[in-house]
Design an enzyme around this catalytic site. Structure first.
Site, PDB file in Angstrom:
ATOM      1  N   HIS A 219       0.846  -1.194   0.000  1.00  0.00           N
ATOM      2  CA  HIS A 219       0.000   0.000   0.000  1.00  0.00           C
ATOM      3  C   HIS A 219       0.877   1.238   0.000  1.00  0.00           C
ATOM      4  CE1 HIS A 219      -3.168   2.820   1.080  1.00  0.00           C
ATOM      5  NE2 HIS A 219      -3.990   1.893   0.658  1.00  0.00           N
TER       6      HIS A 219
ATOM      7  N   ASP B  78      -7.970  -5.338   0.080  1.00  0.00           N
ATOM      8  CA  ASP B  78      -8.465  -6.226  -0.975  1.00  0.00           C
ATOM      9  C   ASP B  78      -8.063  -7.688  -0.785  1.00  0.00           C
ATOM     10  OD1 ASP B  78      -9.816  -4.338  -2.506  1.00  0.00           O
ATOM     11  OD2 ASP B  78      -7.970  -3.647  -3.439  1.00  0.00           O
TER      12      ASP B  78
HETATM   13  N1  ACO Z   1       4.190  -7.585  -4.723  1.00  0.00           N
HETATM   14  C1  ACO Z   1       5.531  -7.515  -4.906  1.00  0.00           C
HETATM   15  N2  ACO Z   1       6.260  -6.410  -4.730  1.00  0.00           N
HETATM   16  C2  ACO Z   1       5.618  -5.302  -4.348  1.00  0.00           C
HETATM   17  C3  ACO Z   1       4.225  -5.289  -4.127  1.00  0.00           C
HETATM   18  C4  ACO Z   1       3.518  -6.479  -4.329  1.00  0.00           C
HETATM   19  N3  ACO Z   1       2.201  -6.523  -4.146  1.00  0.00           N
HETATM   20  N4  ACO Z   1       3.845  -4.053  -3.765  1.00  0.00           N
HETATM   21  C5  ACO Z   1       4.964  -3.305  -3.754  1.00  0.00           C
HETATM   22  N5  ACO Z   1       6.033  -4.049  -4.104  1.00  0.00           N
HETATM   23  C6  ACO Z   1       7.440  -3.630  -4.122  1.00  0.00           C
HETATM   24  C7  ACO Z   1       7.713  -2.647  -5.253  1.00  0.00           C
HETATM   25  O1  ACO Z   1       8.039  -3.315  -6.448  1.00  0.00           O
HETATM   26  C8  ACO Z   1       8.844  -1.856  -4.682  1.00  0.00           C
HETATM   27  O2  ACO Z   1      10.026  -2.647  -4.768  1.00  0.00           O
HETATM   28  P1  ACO Z   1      11.468  -1.958  -4.957  1.00  0.00           P
HETATM   29  O3  ACO Z   1      11.668  -1.064  -3.775  1.00  0.00           O
HETATM   30  O4  ACO Z   1      12.418  -3.101  -5.017  1.00  0.00           O
HETATM   31  O5  ACO Z   1      11.397  -1.192  -6.252  1.00  0.00           O
HETATM   32  C9  ACO Z   1       8.511  -1.773  -3.200  1.00  0.00           C
HETATM   33  O6  ACO Z   1       7.702  -2.906  -2.930  1.00  0.00           O
HETATM   34  C10 ACO Z   1       7.781  -0.515  -2.787  1.00  0.00           C
HETATM   35  O7  ACO Z   1       6.545  -0.449  -3.446  1.00  0.00           O
HETATM   36  P2  ACO Z   1       6.060   0.818  -4.225  1.00  0.00           P
HETATM   37  O8  ACO Z   1       6.276   0.570  -5.656  1.00  0.00           O
HETATM   38  O9  ACO Z   1       6.663   2.069  -3.686  1.00  0.00           O
HETATM   39  O10 ACO Z   1       4.527   0.816  -3.893  1.00  0.00           O
HETATM   40  P3  ACO Z   1       3.485   1.856  -4.486  1.00  0.00           P
HETATM   41  O11 ACO Z   1       3.080   2.749  -3.387  1.00  0.00           O
HETATM   42  O12 ACO Z   1       3.967   2.507  -5.703  1.00  0.00           O
HETATM   43  O13 ACO Z   1       2.298   0.898  -4.898  1.00  0.00           O
HETATM   44  C11 ACO Z   1       0.502  -0.607  -4.669  1.00  0.00           C
HETATM   45  C12 ACO Z   1       1.307   0.504  -3.996  1.00  0.00           C
HETATM   46  C13 ACO Z   1      -0.002  -0.128  -6.040  1.00  0.00           C
HETATM   47  C14 ACO Z   1      -0.701  -0.894  -3.802  1.00  0.00           C
HETATM   48  C15 ACO Z   1       1.403  -1.851  -4.817  1.00  0.00           C
HETATM   49  O14 ACO Z   1       1.795  -2.294  -3.544  1.00  0.00           O
HETATM   50  C16 ACO Z   1       0.694  -2.966  -5.578  1.00  0.00           C
HETATM   51  O15 ACO Z   1       0.697  -2.957  -6.809  1.00  0.00           O
HETATM   52  N6  ACO Z   1       0.078  -3.947  -4.840  1.00  0.00           N
HETATM   53  C17 ACO Z   1      -0.667  -5.016  -5.485  1.00  0.00           C
HETATM   54  C18 ACO Z   1      -2.012  -4.513  -5.974  1.00  0.00           C
HETATM   55  C19 ACO Z   1      -2.972  -4.231  -4.835  1.00  0.00           C
HETATM   56  O16 ACO Z   1      -3.151  -5.024  -3.935  1.00  0.00           O
HETATM   57  N7  ACO Z   1      -3.622  -3.061  -4.929  1.00  0.00           N
HETATM   58  C20 ACO Z   1      -4.645  -2.655  -3.947  1.00  0.00           C
HETATM   59  C21 ACO Z   1      -4.127  -1.523  -3.092  1.00  0.00           C
HETATM   60  S1  ACO Z   1      -5.310  -1.067  -1.891  1.00  0.00           S
HETATM   61  C22 ACO Z   1      -6.465  -0.218  -2.754  1.00  0.00           C
HETATM   62  O17 ACO Z   1      -6.233   0.506  -3.658  1.00  0.00           O
HETATM   63  C23 ACO Z   1      -7.799  -0.412  -2.410  1.00  0.00           C
END
Ligand code: ACO
Length: 431
Positions: free
Chosen positions: A308, A366
């Site tokens: 998140h 979710d």
């Molecule tokens: N699986 C694997 N790696 C992940 C995940 C994940 N679900 N989420 C984040 N990461 C990693 C990123 O690749 C990043 O890695 P790095 O530092 O090596 O580059 C690190 O964790 C930090 O993540 P960010 O990219 O900064 O997270 P961001 O804030 O941009 O994205 C998001 C948040 C979109 C929710 C992301 O975690 C994601 O895509 N999760 C899966 C989809 C999901 O569950 N979405 C629902 C969110 S809640 C909502 O909207 C209701």
């Protein structure tokens, strides 16, 4: 809180100036950079808005490190334990918990607005039978502006209120129409003797040829899920509603934009994607393989329902929904639910994995919600629609807050231009 201005030197002139620091009622201080272009000739660069407060708001507060979520100051776990979705809707929109009379009047108004214009129903019938319901819902919501223009003056507070009641009341009806269209079943009209979620379940599952009794366990579970999804401050879809609304467009157009933004798998679409993922994983033995894929940046696979932008700790909503899964599955006689077992195991393994621990990736709202929807027999393609119904309350609250602020201006981000510098046009024959 110390509001000492932040000192900034102009690199070209060396002239120092002070940036005002603003403090909210809680939460970190915020640098007011709005004077930067005028005073320093520079913009700030913050792609994806990770460090930018786009507005001032009094609606919802999140402390992502502590895993705290407050609606108008009330902890979401207290509201989940004691309140109802209608009461929470009133709270988010009007700012305070309603008295018994106010709640009764509000419920009555929402109930009386549940029918939709028959022509809107005909729109739904025009879609392909296997159209995704989010496509139908966003289109029908946008079309509402062609029907309810008697109350679309965004500068008239009463018009805004009528809109807010109409959209919250009619969203379940529009969702049910999309669902029935996909099934090829006749549309079931709303029933004003039923509460919000019970009416929705009736419109979803009743058929004209036999009686249907709404299961109170299902209605209560849905009500609780709706409370937890009702608002989440400036997330992608809410910011979309605010940005679209800031142009002065009609509110149905702004909400439709929010529905479309919510649909993406990185946002509300994740609830549908989580169940697809769990099915693909299949059994606990395959979890390590899928975790490896999630860690591999070239795979484009993410652990859906994990991570998140704001929560760097447990999403409090995920904790409540996980607990709720145990209770609801037991009440529905579905204790042996292999997808829930797999989700629990996946959470356990991921939370011990260095990749997820170091990045502070926890289950989000979710991760477990789809387990409940599936236990309630709601089809998977409708999960994000359920989210949209609940979040409409938050979108409306934010739109109302923004529109009623006399200082509102059109939202207009700037950019860091990295394209070609000026060059002369060359005739096609000479290229
Ligand atoms: N699986 C694997 N790696 C992940 C995940 C994940 N679900 N989420 C984040 N990461 C990693 C990123 O690749 C990043 O890695 P790095 O530092 O090596 O580059 C690190 O964790 C930090 O993540 P960010 O990219 O900064 O997270 P961001 O804030 O941009 O994205 C998001 C948040 C979109 C929710 C992301 O975690 C994601 O895509 N999760 C899966 C989809 C999901 O569950 N979405 C629902 C969110 S809640 C909502 O909207 C209701």
């Amino acid at each position: 809180m110390d509001n000492k201005p932040f000192e900034l030197a102009n690199p070209a002139t060396g002239v120092k100036s002070l940036l005002p620091v603003r403090a909210g009622t809680i939460g970190p201080q915020v640098l007011d950079i709005s004077g930067l272009p005028k005073d320093h000739g520079v913009f700030t660069f913050d792609p994806a808005f990770g460090a930018t407060a786009s507005c001032e708001s009094k609606i919802t507060y999140i402390d992502g490190d502590a895993g705290v979520l407050l609606y108008r100051g009330y902890p979401v776990d207290q509201l989940a334990a004691h309140s109802s979705f209608m009461e929470v809707a009133y709270l988010l929109i009007y700012g305070n918990l309603p008295s018994a009379k106010e709640l009764d009047t509000y419920r009555g108004s929402i109930t009386r607005h549940t029918m939709i214009n028959e022509s809107l129903l005909r729109f739904t019938n025009g879609f392909h039978h296997n159209a995704h319901p989010m496509a139908m819902v966003s289109a029908v919501v946008a079309s509402m502006s062609a029907f309810y223009y008697d109350s679309m003056d965004i500068h008239d507070p009463r018009h805004r209120e009528i809109f807010s009641h109409r959209i919250i009341a009619k969203l379940p009806t529009i969702a049910a129409a999309a669902h029935k269209h996909a099934l090829g079943q006749p549309f079931i009209y709303p029933r004003n003797d039923l509460a919000y979620c019970a009416n929705m379940l009736n419109m979803f599952f009743a058929v004209p040829c036999e009686p249907y009794e709404v299961d109170p366990v299902a209605a209560q579970a849905l009500d609780l899920l709706f409370i937890l999804h009702a608002d989440h401050e400036q997330n992608a879809s809410t910011s979309t509603v605010r940005l679209a609304g800031s142009t002065g467009t009609n509110p149905y157009a702004a909400i439709s934009a929010g529905v479309s933004a919510l649909w993406g798998p990185a946002h509300g679409g994740a609830n549908e994607a989580v169940l697809d993922m769990l099915e693909e994983i299949g059994s606990a033995a395959n979890i390590p393989k899928f975790l490896d894929m999630a860690k591999d940046k070239s795979s484009h696979f993410k652990l859906m329902g994990f991570g998140h932008r704001v929560y760097k700790n447990f999403d409090p909503r995920a904790k409540i929904i996980r607990e709720m899964c145990h209770k609801v599955l037991a009440k529905l006689g579905q204790t042996d639910n292999p997808l829930f077992e797999l989700a629990l195991r996946l959470e356990e393994i991921a939370l011990k994995d260095e990749y997820f621990v170091s990045r502070k990736l926890y289950p989000n709202v979710d991760f477990y919600s789809g387990i409940i929807y599936s236990a309630l027999k709601i089809p998977r393609s409708m999960y994000t629609v359920m989210f949209a119904i609940a979040r409409t309350v938050g979108w409306v609250a934010h739109w109302l807050e923004m529109i009623s602020d006399p200082a509102m201006r059109i939202g207009r981000p700037r950019q860091l231009y990295t394209g070609p510098t000026q060059r002369d046009y060359v005739a096609v024959a000479k290229r």
